[in-house]
Scaffold this active site. Structure first.
Site, PDB file in Angstrom:
ATOM      1  N   CYS A  73       0.689  -1.091  -0.049  1.00 42.75           N
ATOM      2  CA  CYS A  73       0.255  -0.017   0.158  1.00 42.75           C
ATOM      3  C   CYS A  73       0.928   1.086   0.109  1.00 42.75           C
ATOM      4  O   CYS A  73       0.328   2.328  -0.284  1.00 42.75           O
ATOM      5  CB  CYS A  73      -0.946   0.073   1.208  1.00 42.75           C
ATOM      6  SG  CYS A  73      -2.030  -1.401   1.372  1.00 42.75           S
ATOM      7  N   HIS A  93      -3.173   7.650   2.634  1.00 45.59           N
ATOM      8  CA  HIS A  93      -3.820   6.127   2.320  1.00 45.59           C
ATOM      9  C   HIS A  93      -5.009   5.864   2.897  1.00 45.59           C
ATOM     10  O   HIS A  93      -5.257   6.258   4.135  1.00 45.59           O
ATOM     11  CB  HIS A  93      -2.395   4.925   2.678  1.00 45.59           C
ATOM     12  CG  HIS A  93      -2.820   3.885   2.409  1.00 45.59           C
ATOM     13  ND1 HIS A  93      -3.489   3.497   1.225  1.00 45.59           N
ATOM     14  CD2 HIS A  93      -3.107   2.667   3.310  1.00 45.59           C
ATOM     15  CE1 HIS A  93      -4.109   2.231   1.306  1.00 45.59           C
ATOM     16  NE2 HIS A  93      -3.580   1.541   2.519  1.00 45.59           N
ATOM     17  N   ASN A 121     -10.196   0.383   0.270  1.00 42.54           N
ATOM     18  CA  ASN A 121      -8.604   0.559   0.183  1.00 42.54           C
ATOM     19  C   ASN A 121      -8.186   0.077  -1.119  1.00 42.54           C
ATOM     20  O   ASN A 121      -8.240  -1.273  -1.321  1.00 42.54           O
ATOM     21  CB  ASN A 121      -8.116  -0.302   1.471  1.00 42.54           C
ATOM     22  CG  ASN A 121      -6.680  -0.344   1.512  1.00 42.54           C
ATOM     23  OD1 ASN A 121      -5.869   0.029   0.554  1.00 42.54           O
ATOM     24  ND2 ASN A 121      -5.952  -1.010   2.605  1.00 42.54           N
TER      25      ASN A 121
HETATM   26  N1  COA Z   1     -17.958  -8.456  10.103  1.00 43.76           N
HETATM   27  C1  COA Z   1     -18.253  -9.133  11.278  1.00 43.76           C
HETATM   28  N2  COA Z   1     -17.409  -9.412  12.108  1.00 43.76           N
HETATM   29  C2  COA Z   1     -16.379  -9.489  11.767  1.00 43.76           C
HETATM   30  C3  COA Z   1     -15.649  -8.947  10.531  1.00 43.76           C
HETATM   31  C4  COA Z   1     -16.741  -8.680   9.895  1.00 43.76           C
HETATM   32  N3  COA Z   1     -16.468  -8.402   8.466  1.00 43.76           N
HETATM   33  N4  COA Z   1     -14.546  -9.425  10.275  1.00 43.76           N
HETATM   34  C5  COA Z   1     -14.087  -9.582  11.701  1.00 43.76           C
HETATM   35  N5  COA Z   1     -14.963  -9.822  12.539  1.00 43.76           N
HETATM   36  C6  COA Z   1     -15.061 -10.452  13.831  1.00 43.76           C
HETATM   37  C7  COA Z   1     -13.962 -11.356  14.191  1.00 43.76           C
HETATM   38  O1  COA Z   1     -14.102 -12.576  13.917  1.00 43.76           O
HETATM   39  C8  COA Z   1     -14.035 -11.137  15.679  1.00 43.76           C
HETATM   40  O2  COA Z   1     -14.782 -11.732  16.286  1.00 43.76           O
HETATM   41  P1  COA Z   1     -14.585 -12.614  17.667  1.00 43.76           P
HETATM   42  O3  COA Z   1     -14.482 -11.387  18.665  1.00 43.76           O
HETATM   43  O4  COA Z   1     -15.902 -13.500  17.973  1.00 43.76           O
HETATM   44  O5  COA Z   1     -13.297 -13.422  17.191  1.00 43.76           O
HETATM   45  C9  COA Z   1     -14.220  -9.429  15.990  1.00 43.76           C
HETATM   46  O6  COA Z   1     -15.068  -9.055  14.813  1.00 43.76           O
HETATM   47  C10 COA Z   1     -13.144  -8.607  16.440  1.00 43.76           C
HETATM   48  O7  COA Z   1     -12.256  -8.780  15.151  1.00 43.76           O
HETATM   49  P2  COA Z   1     -10.951  -7.733  15.143  1.00 43.76           P
HETATM   50  O8  COA Z   1     -10.102  -8.168  14.017  1.00 43.76           O
HETATM   51  O9  COA Z   1     -10.303  -7.580  16.596  1.00 43.76           O
HETATM   52  O10 COA Z   1     -11.714  -6.459  14.723  1.00 43.76           O
HETATM   53  P3  COA Z   1     -11.305  -5.007  14.629  1.00 43.76           P
HETATM   54  O11 COA Z   1     -12.184  -4.042  15.458  1.00 43.76           O
HETATM   55  O12 COA Z   1      -9.690  -4.932  14.661  1.00 43.76           O
HETATM   56  O13 COA Z   1     -11.777  -4.706  13.065  1.00 43.76           O
HETATM   57  C11 COA Z   1     -10.694  -4.503  10.763  1.00 43.76           C
HETATM   58  C12 COA Z   1     -11.115  -5.406  11.948  1.00 43.76           C
HETATM   59  C13 COA Z   1      -9.907  -5.441   9.920  1.00 43.76           C
HETATM   60  C14 COA Z   1     -11.833  -3.775  10.345  1.00 43.76           C
HETATM   61  C15 COA Z   1      -9.416  -3.650  11.652  1.00 43.76           C
HETATM   62  O14 COA Z   1      -8.537  -4.380  12.444  1.00 43.76           O
HETATM   63  C16 COA Z   1      -8.555  -2.776  10.672  1.00 43.76           C
HETATM   64  O15 COA Z   1      -9.207  -2.010   9.769  1.00 43.76           O
HETATM   65  N6  COA Z   1      -7.338  -3.068  10.871  1.00 43.76           N
HETATM   66  C17 COA Z   1      -6.378  -2.362   9.887  1.00 43.76           C
HETATM   67  C18 COA Z   1      -6.344  -3.254   8.492  1.00 43.76           C
HETATM   68  C19 COA Z   1      -5.737  -2.414   7.420  1.00 43.76           C
HETATM   69  O16 COA Z   1      -6.015  -1.225   7.379  1.00 43.76           O
HETATM   70  N7  COA Z   1      -4.869  -3.023   6.518  1.00 43.76           N
HETATM   71  C20 COA Z   1      -4.382  -2.542   5.553  1.00 43.76           C
HETATM   72  C21 COA Z   1      -3.130  -1.991   6.065  1.00 43.76           C
HETATM   73  S1  COA Z   1      -2.500  -1.098   4.514  1.00 43.76           S
END
Ligand code: COA
Length: 322
Positions: A114, A249, A279
């Site tokens: 990215c 970004h 993204n």
């Molecule tokens: N819908 C519903 N639930 C979801 C889900 C979705 N699309 N994706 C994950 N979950 C669930 C998980 O399974 C987890 O469930 P559990 O507690 O029963 O295990 C719960 O939600 C929490 O997961 P978590 O990964 O801790 O959520 P989060 O608050 O961190 O949000 C992202 C997830 C991916 C949105 C967030 O971590 C994020 O944006 N991270 C940065 C990623 C990024 O920017 N990557 C590119 C970098 S260039």
């Protein structure tokens, strides 16, 4: 005489198909409200079967060439940032060169996930400042929808397709003030996309899809982007108040808000496109920059901070006096 890389044109392209959160909710266990609250994303664009990183790059590049009112033959160097190249080789840069019908140009790709466009901008700026070349076309083009596992709700909600382009030319007038790029290869396991044809472990049989530990990526991204902001300001002897626009970004609205807070900037000074684009990896910063130039938000003479973070990890910034 100071030699700057001045922005002389920008371009962008988004494919026609819109895929909403509600549509994704029909195939995986998620919801529009969950996705929007956690990411700020409502929909993303999906490239058609005949589209590719090279075809989207061409459209964005031609827009930038038109905006700059130059002849494509004047381009000395083409750098394409992509993690989703049409082919392992030739590079997407060479495919773009062919599409633009130009011969006397060097073309290659940069792969920094990215952060790719920022890395490409940095290389372009060094080449121009050294006097080696006069005009550089930088493009970020990504077809993320093809490397996303559409059954994995933790990743498929995040990404979209598109391309952004910027043309830089050597000038005595201001342009890129500084670029800063970094890598730390320790974080491979947090965010990666395997290449199944060139498996490093034949027993692993990984599919070629993005794999991510989102929560951990989130934390490192927020900390790292905070540091790069300080580094960029210090290098230019500038204060937070000197920045007119933040073009981040577009990964997650909460990461963007954290960076804006660090800069004490109002969200009115932040270019946000992710709500309807998701993204678009290395394309996102250039798509956002192009949009804000074209709709008149970013004006000549204003100071714009571009920043990105991606797999590797890689991260970087570019400070531009537009
Ligand atoms: N819908 C519903 N639930 C979801 C889900 C979705 N699309 N994706 C994950 N979950 C669930 C998980 O399974 C987890 O469930 P559990 O507690 O029963 O295990 C719960 O939600 C929490 O997961 P978590 O990964 O801790 O959520 P989060 O608050 O961190 O949000 C992202 C997830 C991916 C949105 C967030 O971590 C994020 O944006 N991270 C940065 C990623 C990024 O920017 N990557 C590119 C970098 S260039």
């Amino acid at each position: 005489m100071i030699r700057y890389s001045r922005v002389i044109g920008t371009g962008g392209y988004l494919p026609a198909e819109v895929r909403t959160n509600d549509q994704i909710s029909q195939t995986v266990d998620t919801s529009d409200s969950w996705i929007y609250e956690r990411t700020g994303i409502k929909s993303r664009r999906i490239a058609g079967p005949d589209e590719s990183a090279a075809s989207m790059a061409e459209i964005a590049a031609r827009q930038a060439i038109d905006a700059a009112q130059i002849n494509p033959e004047e381009i000395d160097l083409i750098i394409v940032a992509t993690g989703t190249p049409d082919r392992i080789y030739p590079s997407t840069g060479c495919l773009l060169q062919q599409r633009l019908g130009i011969k006397n140009t060097v073309a290659f790709d940069v792969q920094a996930a990215c952060s790719g466009s920022i890395f490409a901008l940095s290389i372009a700026d060094q080449y121009i400042k050294s006097g080696a070349v006069r005009t550089v076309l930088v493009v970020g083009s990504e077809i993320c929808s093809r490397i996303v596992d559409w059954t994995d709700r933790s990743t498929c909600i995040l990404f979209g397709d598109g391309a952004g382009a910027i043309l830089l030319r050597a000038s005595e007038e201001t342009g890129v003030l500084s670029t800063h790029i970094h890598s730390d290869g320790e974080y491979e396991d947090l965010l990666y996309c395997p290449n199944p044809q060139v498996a490093i472990d034949a027993n692993k049989h990984e599919a070629g899809y993005i794999s991510m530990r989102g929560n951990e990526v989130f934390k490192v991204a927020v900390n790292t982007l905070g540091r790069i902001v300080d580094e960029t300001l210090e290098a230019n002897n500038m204060d937070k108040a000197d920045i007119d626009w933040l073009v981040p970004h577009q990964a997650n609205i909460r990461i963007i808000i954290a960076t804006a807070k660090k800069l004490k900037m109002s969200m009115d000074q932040v270019v946000v496109t992710l709500e309807n684009q998701g993204n678009t990896s290395s394309a996102s910063v250039l798509i956002a920059f192009n949009e804000a130039v074209r709709d008149g938000r970013i004006q000549r003479g204003q100071v714009v901070l571009l920043e990105a973070f991606g797999a590797g990890f890689t991260w970087g910034s570019a400070l531009i006096k537009y």
